[in-house]
Design a protein around this motif. Sequence first.
Motif, PDB file in Angstrom:
ATOM      1  N   ARG A   1     -28.283  43.542  32.055  1.00 30.17           N
ATOM      2  CA  ARG A   1     -28.141  42.244  32.718  1.00 30.17           C
ATOM      3  C   ARG A   1     -29.101  42.176  33.892  1.00 30.17           C
ATOM      4  N   PHE A   2     -29.837  41.060  33.981  1.00 34.28           N
ATOM      5  CA  PHE A   2     -30.636  40.782  35.176  1.00 34.28           C
ATOM      6  C   PHE A   2     -29.922  39.649  35.891  1.00 34.28           C
ATOM      7  N   ALA A   3     -29.355  39.878  37.057  1.00 35.00           N
ATOM      8  CA  ALA A   3     -28.537  38.872  37.755  1.00 35.00           C
ATOM      9  C   ALA A   3     -27.535  38.280  36.763  1.00 35.00           C
ATOM     10  N   GLN A   4     -27.608  36.975  36.521  1.00 32.46           N
ATOM     11  CA  GLN A   4     -26.629  36.350  35.616  1.00 32.46           C
ATOM     12  C   GLN A   4     -27.064  36.420  34.151  1.00 32.46           C
ATOM     13  N   HIS A   5     -28.330  36.847  33.921  1.00 33.34           N
ATOM     14  CA  HIS A   5     -28.891  36.755  32.570  1.00 33.34           C
ATOM     15  C   HIS A   5     -28.719  38.060  31.796  1.00 33.34           C
ATOM     16  N   THR A   6     -28.124  37.967  30.600  1.00 34.07           N
ATOM     17  CA  THR A   6     -27.983  39.162  29.764  1.00 34.07           C
ATOM     18  C   THR A   6     -29.173  39.245  28.816  1.00 34.07           C
ATOM     19  N   ALA A   7     -30.075  40.188  29.078  1.00 31.21           N
ATOM     20  CA  ALA A   7     -31.303  40.312  28.260  1.00 31.21           C
ATOM     21  C   ALA A   7     -31.029  41.110  26.996  1.00 31.21           C
ATOM     22  N   VAL A   8     -30.186  42.129  27.089  1.00 31.68           N
ATOM     23  CA  VAL A   8     -29.812  42.940  25.920  1.00 31.68           C
ATOM     24  C   VAL A   8     -28.289  43.026  25.922  1.00 31.68           C
TER      25      VAL A   8
ATOM     26  N   PRO B   1     -37.708  36.638  18.511  1.00 35.72           N
ATOM     27  CA  PRO B   1     -38.580  35.650  19.150  1.00 35.72           C
ATOM     28  C   PRO B   1     -38.895  36.046  20.593  1.00 35.72           C
ATOM     29  N   ASN B   2     -39.782  35.308  21.248  1.00 38.17           N
ATOM     30  CA  ASN B   2     -40.105  35.584  22.648  1.00 38.17           C
ATOM     31  C   ASN B   2     -38.821  35.602  23.477  1.00 38.17           C
ATOM     32  N   GLY B   3     -38.744  36.596  24.344  1.00 37.15           N
ATOM     33  CA  GLY B   3     -37.583  36.668  25.241  1.00 37.15           C
ATOM     34  C   GLY B   3     -36.322  37.210  24.587  1.00 37.15           C
ATOM     35  N   ALA B   4     -36.435  37.758  23.381  1.00 33.48           N
ATOM     36  CA  ALA B   4     -35.245  38.234  22.651  1.00 33.48           C
ATOM     37  C   ALA B   4     -34.647  39.494  23.271  1.00 33.48           C
ATOM     38  N   GLY B   5     -35.477  40.241  23.997  1.00 36.81           N
ATOM     39  CA  GLY B   5     -34.976  41.474  24.613  1.00 36.81           C
ATOM     40  C   GLY B   5     -35.617  42.734  24.042  1.00 36.81           C
ATOM     41  N   LYS B   6     -36.700  42.566  23.283  1.00 32.14           N
ATOM     42  CA  LYS B   6     -37.352  43.728  22.644  1.00 32.14           C
ATOM     43  C   LYS B   6     -37.936  44.688  23.684  1.00 32.14           C
ATOM     44  N   SER B   7     -38.756  44.134  24.596  1.00 29.04           N
ATOM     45  CA  SER B   7     -39.398  45.003  25.596  1.00 29.04           C
ATOM     46  C   SER B   7     -38.352  45.645  26.496  1.00 29.04           C
ATOM     47  N   THR B   8     -37.340  44.885  26.861  1.00 28.15           N
ATOM     48  CA  THR B   8     -36.283  45.432  27.733  1.00 28.15           C
ATOM     49  C   THR B   8     -35.597  46.605  27.031  1.00 28.15           C
ATOM     50  N   THR B   9     -35.317  46.452  25.740  1.00 31.53           N
ATOM     51  CA  THR B   9     -34.693  47.553  24.988  1.00 31.53           C
ATOM     52  C   THR B   9     -35.611  48.770  24.979  1.00 31.53           C
TER      53      THR B   9
ATOM     54  N   PRO C   1     -46.680  50.776  26.107  1.00 31.39           N
ATOM     55  CA  PRO C   1     -46.018  49.600  26.676  1.00 31.39           C
ATOM     56  C   PRO C   1     -46.734  48.319  26.243  1.00 31.39           C
ATOM     57  N   GLU C   2     -46.064  47.183  26.427  1.00 25.95           N
ATOM     58  CA  GLU C   2     -46.659  45.896  26.083  1.00 25.95           C
ATOM     59  C   GLU C   2     -47.970  45.725  26.845  1.00 25.95           C
ATOM     60  N   GLY C   3     -49.035  45.313  26.123  1.00 26.85           N
ATOM     61  CA  GLY C   3     -50.320  45.107  26.783  1.00 26.85           C
ATOM     62  C   GLY C   3     -51.060  46.397  27.078  1.00 26.85           C
TER      63      GLY C   3
ATOM     64  N   ASP D   1     -44.817  48.937  21.746  1.00 28.97           N
ATOM     65  CA  ASP D   1     -44.450  47.553  22.050  1.00 28.97           C
ATOM     66  C   ASP D   1     -45.615  46.640  21.677  1.00 28.97           C
ATOM     67  N   GLU D   2     -45.440  45.875  20.623  1.00 30.29           N
ATOM     68  CA  GLU D   2     -46.448  44.945  20.110  1.00 30.29           C
ATOM     69  C   GLU D   2     -47.836  45.580  20.026  1.00 30.29           C
ATOM     70  N   PRO D   3     -47.971  46.626  19.204  1.00 27.10           N
ATOM     71  CA  PRO D   3     -49.228  47.378  19.186  1.00 27.10           C
ATOM     72  C   PRO D   3     -50.433  46.585  18.692  1.00 27.10           C
TER      73      PRO D   3
HETATM   74  N1  LIG Z   1     -37.250  42.321  35.415  1.00 28.39           N
HETATM   75  C1  LIG Z   1     -36.653  41.236  34.938  1.00 28.39           C
HETATM   76  N2  LIG Z   1     -35.936  40.419  35.728  1.00 28.39           N
HETATM   77  C2  LIG Z   1     -35.319  39.317  35.255  1.00 28.39           C
HETATM   78  N3  LIG Z   1     -35.345  38.929  33.949  1.00 28.39           N
HETATM   79  C3  LIG Z   1     -36.056  39.697  33.113  1.00 28.39           C
HETATM   80  C4  LIG Z   1     -36.745  40.891  33.538  1.00 28.39           C
HETATM   81  N4  LIG Z   1     -37.351  41.446  32.453  1.00 28.39           N
HETATM   82  C5  LIG Z   1     -37.058  40.645  31.400  1.00 28.39           C
HETATM   83  N5  LIG Z   1     -36.281  39.605  31.795  1.00 28.39           N
HETATM   84  C6  LIG Z   1     -35.743  38.547  30.911  1.00 28.39           C
HETATM   85  O1  LIG Z   1     -35.033  39.172  29.856  1.00 28.39           O
HETATM   86  C7  LIG Z   1     -35.245  38.478  28.635  1.00 28.39           C
HETATM   87  C8  LIG Z   1     -35.795  39.436  27.584  1.00 28.39           C
HETATM   88  O2  LIG Z   1     -37.129  39.762  27.916  1.00 28.39           O
HETATM   89  P1  LIG Z   1     -38.004  40.783  27.062  1.00 28.39           P
HETATM   90  O3  LIG Z   1     -39.330  40.899  27.751  1.00 28.39           O
HETATM   91  O4  LIG Z   1     -37.238  42.005  26.815  1.00 28.39           O
HETATM   92  O5  LIG Z   1     -38.167  39.983  25.687  1.00 28.39           O
HETATM   93  P2  LIG Z   1     -39.134  40.265  24.449  1.00 28.39           P
HETATM   94  O6  LIG Z   1     -38.280  40.164  23.245  1.00 28.39           O
HETATM   95  O7  LIG Z   1     -39.884  41.526  24.663  1.00 28.39           O
HETATM   96  O8  LIG Z   1     -40.096  39.016  24.529  1.00 28.39           O
HETATM   97  P3  LIG Z   1     -41.667  38.854  24.112  1.00 28.39           P
HETATM   98  O9  LIG Z   1     -41.698  38.812  22.626  1.00 28.39           O
HETATM   99  O10 LIG Z   1     -42.010  37.513  24.723  1.00 28.39           O
HETATM  100  O11 LIG Z   1     -42.415  39.996  24.716  1.00 28.39           O
HETATM  101  C9  LIG Z   1     -36.171  37.315  28.953  1.00 28.39           C
HETATM  102  O12 LIG Z   1     -35.373  36.157  29.141  1.00 28.39           O
HETATM  103  C10 LIG Z   1     -36.826  37.742  30.245  1.00 28.39           C
HETATM  104  O13 LIG Z   1     -37.194  36.618  31.013  1.00 28.39           O
END
Ligand SMILES: Nc1ncnc2c1ncn2[C@@H]1O[C@H](COP(=O)(O)OP(=O)(O)OP(=O)(O)O)[C@@H](O)[C@H]1O
Length: 307
Positions: free
Chosen positions: A10-17, A35-43, A80-82, A157-159
Amino acid sequence: MIDIRNLTKRFAQHTAVDDLSFQVQPGEVLGFLGPNGAGKSTTMKMLTGFLAPTSGTASILGCDIQTQTLKAQRQIGYLPEGAPCYGDMTVRGFLEFIAEVRGFRGAEKALRVQRAVEQVELEKVLEQSIETLSKGFKRRVGLAQAILHDPRVLILDEPTDGLDPNQKHQVRQLIQGLARDKIVIISTHILEEVTALCTRAVVIAQGRLLADGTPLELESRSRYHQAVTLVADEALDQAALAALPGVAGVEENAREHSLSVLAQPGEVIFPQVNALIAERSWKVKELNVERGRLDEVFRTLTRGEQP
Ligand SMILES: Nc1ncnc2c1ncn2[C@@H]1O[C@H](COP(=O)(O)OP(=O)(O)OP(=O)(O)O)[C@@H](O)[C@H]1O
């Protein structure tokens, strides 16, 4: 094995994973889709020990990433991504630096760098500074640093993101070569990558697991699974095709001048379609049975899940 249990971030109120659980076995190349923002990179950041989970656990070959971080990280190569690298360093300087960070010295360091350079074919750009390289070569440098210590687990991450089709092909071949004796997790939103590379795919959206299966299993969820596509110069009797047993419907693809005859779930309709073609003496130029379309499955799975 990689064992992910109830992983949540969780980032503040947002659950990323959100309560993610799955396992990856040796020899598997897992496509991590969403899709974008799904939580892949965070995982991936949690899996590699760069981000602490809010709750849940991840273990790499038996080592808990939070309590045995260094031991787990020794087993992991992470792109890592990029693929951030130090741009002003030469390729050789950067790889030697990484080798030192990984604890190699002297002849062993030189050997590790040489082996990684050979594996990803960086010989020609060794003395060039990283910022002057093309995207494809930068990604290769990222891969070289990830494999330098011959890890048993590769997390990429997105090689192939941002690469041209030739570079994509090259990087995929590289990964395929590397994958033989490793566990590989690749995040991507490029679906052809899953068919080209992966033995299994996990689909997530809004941090939640939506599907887990082989590419074939996912394709079989498509409404085009077992569809028969016909290309003919003459107009075909669509009503007769639609009336065949097991047929769910007929779609006209105007751009390709073709017809797709869709199968009902679990039905194989090729024999009936083929028999009708023979009976009517239609001159059909092309006839294909489809495996299913991953892009359509992906859209159906993730529809309404995007913010
Ligand atoms: N450090 C952070 N602080 C707050 N929110 C974050 C942080 N890192 C990621 N998020 C949010 O968590 C969610 C998941 O992000 P993440 O980068 O894991 O997605 P992703 O699946 O890798 O997306 P993409 O395909 O665009 O790379 C997004 O809504 C993102 O804005």
